[in-house]
Structure formats: structure tokens, C-alpha cells
Design an enzyme around this catalytic site. Structure first.
Site, PDB file in Angstrom:
ATOM      1  N   GLN A  91       1.603   6.407  -4.763  1.00  0.00           N
ATOM      2  CA  GLN A  91       1.704   7.358  -5.889  1.00  0.00           C
ATOM      3  C   GLN A  91       2.251   6.679  -7.125  1.00  0.00           C
ATOM      4  O   GLN A  91       2.784   7.353  -8.008  1.00  0.00           O
ATOM      5  CB  GLN A  91       2.617   8.543  -5.566  1.00  0.00           C
ATOM      6  N   ASP A 127      -8.863   5.774  -2.516  1.00  0.00           N
ATOM      7  CA  ASP A 127      -7.730   6.297  -3.294  1.00  0.00           C
ATOM      8  C   ASP A 127      -8.300   6.989  -4.532  1.00  0.00           C
ATOM      9  O   ASP A 127      -9.521   7.165  -4.659  1.00  0.00           O
ATOM     10  CB  ASP A 127      -6.733   5.176  -3.629  1.00  0.00           C
ATOM     11  N   TYR A 170      -6.187   7.064   3.766  1.00  0.00           N
ATOM     12  CA  TYR A 170      -6.376   5.996   2.791  1.00  0.00           C
ATOM     13  C   TYR A 170      -5.589   4.736   3.166  1.00  0.00           C
ATOM     14  O   TYR A 170      -6.130   3.631   3.204  1.00  0.00           O
ATOM     15  CB  TYR A 170      -5.944   6.445   1.371  1.00  0.00           C
ATOM     16  N   GLU A 203       0.824  -1.214   0.000  1.00  0.00           N
ATOM     17  CA  GLU A 203       0.000   0.000   0.000  1.00  0.00           C
ATOM     18  C   GLU A 203       0.854   1.258   0.000  1.00  0.00           C
ATOM     19  O   GLU A 203       0.483   2.262  -0.609  1.00  0.00           O
ATOM     20  CB  GLU A 203      -0.976  -0.007   1.174  1.00  0.00           C
TER      21      GLU A 203
HETATM   22  N1  ADE Z   1      -3.881   0.528  -5.343  1.00  0.00           N
HETATM   23  C1  ADE Z   1      -3.744   0.747  -4.043  1.00  0.00           C
HETATM   24  N2  ADE Z   1      -3.901  -0.370  -3.340  1.00  0.00           N
HETATM   25  C2  ADE Z   1      -4.154  -1.353  -4.235  1.00  0.00           C
HETATM   26  C3  ADE Z   1      -4.397  -2.728  -4.123  1.00  0.00           C
HETATM   27  N3  ADE Z   1      -4.405  -3.330  -2.942  1.00  0.00           N
HETATM   28  N4  ADE Z   1      -4.626  -3.401  -5.252  1.00  0.00           N
HETATM   29  C4  ADE Z   1      -4.594  -2.756  -6.440  1.00  0.00           C
HETATM   30  N5  ADE Z   1      -4.364  -1.480  -6.606  1.00  0.00           N
HETATM   31  C5  ADE Z   1      -4.150  -0.771  -5.509  1.00  0.00           C
END
Ligand code: ADE
Length: 371
Positions: A51, A147, A129, A46
Site C-alpha cells: 500500500q 496489483d 497478489y 512486496e
Molecule cells: N510494486 C509492487 N511490487 C513491485 C516491484 N517488485 N517492483 C516495483 N513496484 C512494485
């Protein structure tokens, strides 16, 4: 989530959850962090994804886990090793915060990540987030995680041009189920990434189409309205690739604070008014190699990089010197490296492209790389 008002009746909420989870079961991409809900792995993924695009993150994520397989390994690591593993991903404060947070978790939480979104948010680098994503994915807590992708999906479902964070939060909190909250949140991210895309939403494939107000109103292409981006200034930099007779090359370390702190680069300087890139590169090369005679400047490549708040174009010139590797002024930490060592040095993405242009282009000055 208790205590939030939903824009949907309870029966719709149940159907929406079912449709979204069914979509996830059928269509989710097999991403490496989805193989196991290990909190450390979820956390790393995460932070990397904050970004940075999924395709870029995957190889970094895999190398990172090979290098730092668990929280202890990360907490024990030297700051330079952490920076080197992150090099190229950008937004380097993420790596420094991860490292600090790993040490904090070991000191204050017995080496286990806290499980609630509120406690997670107290850690460095952890915003609303990311805390919601980890609490839901790793710990099964019914927390929303909004997000950029989820924001777009919800703005369309609600048909709101400029959704207020509070409205998004209320909607996401009302929808996220107590069972499989992490899958539900990832399903919304997946929808945004693969179906409800910014330019050409594939509404005919969307599990939310029945409930989507923007689709009903034909406004999906205008939702959400683009946020007006501040104009980003561009700076030209003259960059010196200095090479000794033995073929070693000069790299310098950036200051401990500010842009790209602590990373290594081919030294460069912003052009002064009226100065050419070649002259600026020569000025830098001369400052760092005072006793050597510089050969003429040979153009190698021009490489551009966009940061969030500025663009830089590095106009790289090679200078061959007739002296062996020398000293630099004490204020500038430098190294003279064998070219092969460039491949593992902690360099930002644009510098890696310069290194690649140099390594692949060999000594033929007629080959120019553009990135
Ligand atoms: N973007 C942020 N977290 C994500 C996740 N767990 N899977 C796919 N895209 C993401």
C-alpha cells in the site's frame, strides 16, 4: 500458465512477452530488491509495497534489511523492535503479520518460504497478489501478480471499464511466461508506474501499444473507470505536547488493538461537541499530569493524516509544566523522554511530523508547522 484461455492468439502472446521483457531490460528502475532474488528480500519488499509507494519504501527497506537481514533475525526479534522498524510506513498489521509469518515459516517450513503461490497464500498477510509476486519473482513460477498498476495496464489493453478480477486473472495468467515470470510481472508493474500512468499514459513509449484496445478506441483515459470512493470523515483531535522544566516530553502508548495499535504518540483526544482543540488538548494534558500545574496552551502545529477510512487533524498545543516528570493513571502507559529520543521512538507518520515541528521549531511559538 496451462489451462487458461487467452484473449490473444498464441503468436500475439509470444510477441507481447518479448516486447514487455525488452521494455523491462531497457527501462527498469534499479530498485534495491531487484539486486538479488533472495526470497526473504523479495517478501519484505512486496509486503512494504502493498500500500506504499516505491519512493517511500526504499529507505525503509534498506533500514529493515540492516536490522533484520534474514528470516531468522526477524523471527527472533521482539514485537516492539519490529513495530519500531515499520513505524511511519502505515498499515501496521503488515508488520505484525510479517513477524507472525516469519515465526510460522521457521516452525512449519524449516525456515524457508514455501515456493508455490497456494502455500504462500496460507501465510498471514499474504494475499493473492503478494503470493503471485513472490512465487514468480523469487521462485520462477509462472504465476500472475495483479496489483493496482497491472490492473490498469490490463484494463486498458482489454479496453474494459470495470474489469472483473476473473478476467484480469485469466489475461495475466495467459501472458505470464514460464521463462522469466518474475521479470514479466515486474515489467507490467513498471509499465503501470512509469508509462501507463493513471492521468497521462505515454502511449507513444508503450511496448503494448500495438495490442492495446483502449488506445485503438481512444478510451485510455477512461480505463479503468475510477472506483467510487466512500466519503471519508474528518476528525479533529486536540493534541498535547507536555514539557517538563528539564525539557522532557510526554508520550503515551496507544492500546494494543485498533488503529495504530501499540505505537507511541503525543496524547490527544477527539473534540467533544462544542469543545475547542485547545480545550481538548488541555483536558488530555491534565488527565495525564494530575499533580502538575499546566502553563498556558501554546499552539505548535496542525498536522493532518489520511487513513484509509478516516482523516484526522491533530491540533497540537504545547504545555509547560512546573513539575518534574510524573506518573500517569495506571491505565495509560506513558514515558517522559529527552527530545532526542523522539527520533527513534515507534511513532506513526503524523506524530513524527509533530515531533519534527517541535524539534525544529525549538521554543519559538510563532513558528507553526503545517504538514
Ligand atoms: N510494486 C509492487 N511490487 C513491485 C516491484 N517488485 N517492483 C516495483 N513496484 C512494485
Amino acid at each position: 500458465v496451462a489451462g487458461v484461455t487467452s484473449p490473444f492468439p498464441a503468436s500475439a502472446v509470444r510477441s507481447i512477452r518479448r516486447a514487455v521483457l525488452a521494455f523491462y531490460d531497457a527501462r527498469r528502475r534499479p530498485l534495491p530488491w531487484r539486486a538479488s532474488p533472495d526470497p526473504y528480500r523479495v517478501w519484505i519488499s512486496e509486503i512494504m509495497l502493498q500500500q506504499t509507494r516505491v519512493e517511500t519504501v526504499v529507505p525503509y527497506y534498506e533500514r529493515w534489511l540492516a536490522r533484520f537481514p534474514d528470516l531468522d533475525a526477524l523471527a527472533d526479534a521482539e514485537p516492539d523492535a519490529v513495530l519500531a522498524a515499520w513505524a511511519g510506513l502505515g498499515y501496521y498489521s503488515r508488520a505484525r503479520n510479517l513477524h507472525r509469518a516469519a515465526r510460522l515459516v521457521r516452525e512449519r517450513h524449516g525456515g524457508r518460504l514455501p515456493e508455490t503461490a497456494a502455500a504462500l497464500q496460507a501465510l498471514p498477510g499474504m494475499g493473492e497478489y503478494t503470493a503471485g509476486a513472490i512465487a514468480s519473482i523469487a521462485f520462477g513460477r509462472a504465476e500472475p501478480a495483479i496489483d493496482g498498476n497491472v490492473r490498469r495496464v490490463l484494463a486498458r489493453v482489454l479496453d474494459i471499464e470495470a474489469p472483473a478480477p476473473a478476467a484480469l486473472r485469466a489475461t495475466a495468467a495467459a501472458l505470464v511466461p514460464a521463462r522469466r515470470p518474475g521479470d514479466f510481472n515486474q515489467a507490467l508493474m513498471e509499465l503501470g508506474a512509469t508509462v501507463c500512468t493513471p492521468r497521462r499514459p505515454a502511449c507513444h513509449r508503450c511496448p503494448l501499444a500495438r495490442w492495446c484496445a483502449a488506445r485503438a478506441n481512444g478510451t485510455q483515459h477512461e480505463r479503468p473507470a475510477p472506483r467510487r470512493a466512500a466519503p471519508v470523515p474528518t476528525f479533529a483531535v486536540g493534541t498535547a505536547l507536555v514539557r517538563t522544566r528539564e525539557g522532557r516530553v510526554l508520550v503515551a502508548r496507544r492500546p494494543e488493538h485498533g488503529l495504530l495499535a501499540g505505537l507511541w504518540e503525543f496524547p490527544g483526544a477527539e473534540l467533544r461537541p462544542g469543545e475547542t482543540a485547545r480545550a481538548a488538548a488541555r483536558r488530555v494534558a491534565r488527565r495525564l499530569t494530575r499533580r502538575a500545574r499546566l502553563g498556558r496552551a501554546i499552539p505548535l502545529a496542525s498536522v493532518e493524516h489520511a487513513f484509509s477510512h478516516r482523516r484526522e487533524t491533530y491540533h497540537v498545543h504545547r504545555f509547560d509544566i512546573d513539575a518534574p516528570a510524573g506518573d500517569a493513571p495506571p491505565a495509560t502507559p506513558v514515558r517522559w523522554l529527552e527530545p532526542a529520543a523522539l527520533r527513534t521512538l515507534a511513532m506513526p507518520a503524523a506524530q513524527r511530523r509533530i515531533a519534527a515541528a517541535f524539534l525544529d521549531g525549538g521554543t519559538d511559538p510563532s513558528r507553526r508547522a503545517r504538514a
